[in-house]
Design an enzyme around this catalytic site. Structure first.
Site, short mmCIF file in Angstrom:
data_model
loop_
_atom_site.label_atom_id
_atom_site.label_comp_id
_atom_site.label_asym_id
_atom_site.label_seq_id
_atom_site.Cartn_x
_atom_site.Cartn_y
_atom_site.Cartn_z
CG ASP A 204 -2.17 0.86 0.96
OD1 ASP A 204 -2.49 1.13 -0.21
OD2 ASP A 204 -2.78 1.31 1.95
CE LYS A 206 -3.11 4.80 0.56
NZ LYS A 206 -4.51 4.62 0.45
CG ASN A 209 -0.34 4.67 3.45
OD1 ASN A 209 -1.16 5.33 4.09
ND2 ASN A 209 -0.64 3.54 2.84
#
Ligand code: ADE
Length: 407
Positions: A204, A206, A209
């Site tokens: 995840d 991105k 984050n």
């Protein structure tokens, strides 16, 4: 074999029988897995029936008792003052909180149990907890200090990254110059390499984050989508994530592996130097098509090494893509990076977030900070252990003995 001549078993009958049979098995399987979920979710039930302790996670005891210092002590939601909302996500919020006795600041991620249970996402949550527990020792990964639960909520007490999201800073500046993009890409790559060495795909990556600490170093957060237990070639079979960051093999639902994260790093680097993701289109379906079929188009304005690295990361065929941290470390784009000093945080960040004090929230989007703090967060509701084995404290070393073991 006994033949029944009166009623021969035709192919059609056989097919009918087989499909009835497999429907029956499916139904039984669903019932059994439902029952297992209910059993595991409800300690009252499983303690009664599970005399051998098969269903009881090793660390379940920690839920009732967290050890802090020499005396056993429970860390609860009431030990914190919840000051401001600093982020929101699919199941809850992230809040800046102050621990009442130590006066330390933390980011507390609070998730609502109900939607998690409804959408059968317990696996993701326990995975997030488990990854956070196993990754205590990397300077660019957010550390988990405690987790605990009330009857309605789960709490993750994390390092507070006072520099805010990289996404927010990029939004303010539109693009970063290459030296700044290089520094962030190198620190992110270092964290990914560490997770990969633990057989964890981050999945995840991105901009949202990627956080900054108060000195301007990277902190990766949000491990809810991590995939633990990839096989030796680093492949696994399921995926859900943000579409802009998905590589072709994931969109096509083929098996994917560690190189998924290197693709996502390519997307983040592209966003940093160009101000938008590669293959971008306002239309989601057009963008998905672009990711699958459009050759990578890189406009002028970036250096040759940057261009080459983007091509190596955003390679559609995962077998031809850059494969690991070692390959990335010797790419010309990173020739000025001393990787040993980088991981020791000896490389000075190119940007230091401006902060007038620990609760200065200038680096957070007002879209979050203007949200009201829910009044019920400190409420000491019963623990309602629907997530057995969730609670944890790091004060006196790991509550779980196996958390550092590598599979
Ligand atoms: N947003 C999400 N997680 C965060 C954290 N650990 N610190 C600051 N902001 C965050």
């Amino acid at each position: 074999m006994v033949k029944n001549l009166k009623s021969p078993v035709t192919y059609a009958k056989m097919k009918g029988l087989m499909s009835q049979f497999s429907a029956l098995i499916k139904e039984r399987k669903a019932l059994a897995s439902d029952l297992m979920l209910k059993l595991v979710a409800s300690p009252k039930i499983y303690r009664r029936f599970d005399s051998h302790g098969f269903l009881r996670p090793e660390e379940d005891a920690a839920d009732e008792l967290c050890f802090r210092g020499a005396s056993p002590q429970k860390v609860t939601a009431a030990d914190f003052d919840y000051l401001k909302v600093i982020g929101t996500g699919s199941f809850g919020k992230v809040l800046l909180a102050k621990q009442k006795d130590t006066k330390n600041y933390y980011a507390v991620k609070v998730l609502q149990k109900h939607p998690i249970l409804q959408r059968k996402e317990q696996g993701h949550i326990m995975c997030e907890r488990s990854v956070l527990l196993r990754t205590l020792n990397h300077p660019f990964l957010v550390r988990l200090h405690y987790c605990f639960q009330t009857s309605g909520k789960l709490y993750f007490v994390l390092d507070y990254a006072s520099g805010g999201e990289l996404f927010y800073h990029l939004q303010q500046e539109r693009v970063f110059l290459e030296p700044r993009a290089r520094f962030y890409a190198a620190e992110i790559a270092s964290a990914l390499g560490y997770l990969h060495a633990l057989d964890i795909i981050y999945r995840d990556l991105k901009l949202e984050n990627v956080l900054l600490d108060r000195s301007g170093h990277i902190l990766l957060t949000d491990f809810g989508l991590c995939k633990e237990g990839v096989d030796r070639e680093g492949r696994t079979g399921t995926f859900c994530g943000t579409p802009e960051y998905l590589p072709p093999e994931v969109l096509e639902q083929r098996e994917y592996g560690l190189t998924t994260d290197w693709w996502a790093l390519g997307v983040v680097l592209h966003e940093m130097v160009y101000g938008q993701p590669p293959f971008f289109s306002e239309s989601r379906s057009r963008m998905l098509k672009n990711i699958l079929y459009q050759p990578l188009l890189l406009s002028p304005g970036i250096s040759k090494p940057a261009r080459d690295l983007l091509q190596r990361l955003l390679e559609k065929d995962p077998r031809k893509r850059l494969q690991n941290l070692a390959e990335l470390e010797c790419h010309p784009f990173f020739s000025s990076i001393n990787w040993t000093e980088l991981v020791e945080k000896k490389v000075r960040p190119p940007f230091r977030p401006s902060l007038s004090g620990p609760v200065d929230l200038v680096n957070f989007d007002p879209e979050f900070t203007q949200l009201p703090v829910p009044p019920s967060l400190s409420a000491c509701e019963g623990s309602g252990l629907t997530f057995p084995g969730f609670s944890f404290t790091s004060d006196n070393g790991p509550a779980v003995s196996t958390q550092f073991s590598r599979r």
